[in-house]
Design an enzyme around this catalytic site. Structure first.
Site, short mmCIF file in Angstrom:
data_model
loop_
_atom_site.label_atom_id
_atom_site.label_comp_id
_atom_site.label_asym_id
_atom_site.label_seq_id
_atom_site.Cartn_x
_atom_site.Cartn_y
_atom_site.Cartn_z
N ARG A 26 0.83 -1.21 0.00
CA ARG A 26 0.00 0.00 0.00
C ARG A 26 0.86 1.26 0.00
NH1 ARG A 26 -0.43 4.66 2.64
NH2 ARG A 26 -0.01 3.59 4.61
N ASP A 27 1.59 1.49 1.08
CA ASP A 27 2.35 2.74 1.17
C ASP A 27 3.49 2.72 0.14
OD1 ASP A 27 3.21 5.20 2.07
OD2 ASP A 27 3.31 4.62 4.17
N HIS A 218 5.02 4.67 12.70
CA HIS A 218 5.08 4.57 11.23
C HIS A 218 6.15 5.56 10.76
CE1 HIS A 218 2.87 4.16 7.23
NE2 HIS A 218 3.50 5.32 7.04
N CYS A 251 4.58 9.14 0.08
CA CYS A 251 3.18 9.55 0.00
C CYS A 251 3.04 10.48 -1.19
CB CYS A 251 2.74 10.26 1.28
SG CYS A 251 1.04 10.86 1.15
N ASN A 260 9.22 4.01 3.59
CA ASN A 260 9.13 3.62 5.01
C ASN A 260 10.43 2.96 5.43
OD1 ASN A 260 6.30 3.09 3.65
ND2 ASN A 260 5.92 3.60 5.76
#
Ligand code: HMG
Ligand code: MG
Length: 311
Positions: A26-27, A218, A251, A260
């Protein structure tokens, strides 16, 4: 030859076990320039689960115009079948929840901002309006027996507003918990946080009555601080850490957000500290090396580079 592993030297006082919450599909993939075919995403998720990752956040049910990379969310979750129903997905609003409910999914996450500007850039809502959007979303999910995680973005700094006061982050987090979220993931969206700031933020939540068992951290690794920040989180007693295989990510709506903390780098640290995580490092490295081949660029993870080559 077996892959090297760190020597295990536990640090007294740390949690004995943690949950690694994998967000690569996802990220990671939401920010890739290339559109990754759905069958590659499916294999990515399956390989991460097979590597022992206990939670894999699979995709987002956001507006496909806002994040075209994840426009295939429904198809991906359909292909993943029954095991996919236990994987969390992002939903910003009731429309996203409806799409998740249609597929029988059991875990969703809403994502709020600690700042006004990012709420507008990421959700097209003011700071207050975002909670109005989440309120019926969380209530309906809970009524349907679905677990809701809540993210808070820009907890350590915002590219438009600069420093973000700890009290402002705690206030945003409290509002999300009060709506019915089970866990808060505190996002360093642009990776500017440092260890003392992490300790202070966790302490502020605890002082506000939010136990460390309800917090996740996170970290994006833009300034190379993510592992040091994890260490601060461990010392504060936090036991859930978001990470992305190979350090993929960022993002699309936050300038200067890079990947991340890499799952492999986190696993190396935890293994050395003797903190249980249940993840097979070689299998994640092989997965990230394979994914780097699909993306046409090497993984930024130091551990992937050291153990897996660059595909
Ligand atoms: P909007 O334009 O204000 O939407 O966007 P709206 O409510 O006005 O609706 C407009 C149209 O969109 C309507 O269709 C809706 O049905 C449709 P029309 O009637 O015009 O045909 N629509 C949807 N379609 C599909 N799925 C939906 C959906 N919602 C509305 N869910 C919206 C508001 C929230 C939808 C938009 O801003 C959006 O999708 N934002 C998502 C941005 C995003 O995904 N960012 C990345 C994730 S956050 C992140 O990465 C940070 C994190 O990792 C933590 C950290 O690092 O800090 C989590
Ligand atoms: Mg993020």
């Amino acid at each position: 030859m077996t892959a090297p592993l760190p020597v295990v030297v536990p640090e007294p006082g740390l949690p004995t076990a943690v949950t690694i919450y994998e967000v690569g599909p996802r990220d990671g993939l939401q920010n890739e320039k290339a559109l990754v075919p759905v069958e590659v995403k499916e294999e990515f998720v399956r390989r991460l689960l097979a590597a022992g990752l206990p939670v894999v956040e699979a995709t987002s049910f956001v507006h496909p115009r806002w994040v075209p990379q994840l426009a295939d969310a429904a198809e991906l979750m359909t292909r993943l079948g029954e095991p996919g129903r236990d994987l969390p997905v992002l939903v910003p609003n009731e429309r996203g929840l409806d799409r998740a409910l249609e597929l029988g999914l059991r875990h969703v996450a809403v994502f709020g901002s600690a700042t006004e500007t990012f709420a507008q850039k990421n959700l097209n809502r003011s700071f207050d309006e975002q909670f109005a959007m989440f309120e019926p979303t969380v209530a309906r999910a809970r009524a349907a027996g679905i677990d809701v995680r809540a993210y808070v973005s820009m907890c350590f700094g915002d590219p438009w507003e600069g420093a973000v006061p700890v009290e402002q982050v705690v206030a945003a987090g409290r509002r999300l918990l009060d709506l019915g979220a089970s866990q808060l993931s505190l996002g360093d969206t642009i990776g500017v946080g440092t260890a003392g700031h992490v300790s202070a933020l966790v302490r502020a939540f605890v002082d506000a009555g939010v136990g460390v068992d309800r917090l996740a951290l996170h970290f994006h690794d833009t300034y190379g601080q993510a592992l040091s920040n994890v260490q601060a989180g461990l010392r504060a007693g936090v036991t859930t850490y978001d990470a992305s295989a190979g350090g993929l990510g960022g993002c699309p709506y936050a300038r200067s957000a890079t990947g991340n903390v890499a799952t492999e780098d986190l696993v190396w640290l935890l293994t050395g500290l003797g903190v249980e995580h249940g993840v097979d490092l070689d299998a994640v490295v092989a997965t990230s090396t394979w994914m780097a081949g699909h993306l046409g660029r090497p993984s930024p993870s130091a551990v992937v580079r050291a153990l897996g080559g660059t595909a």
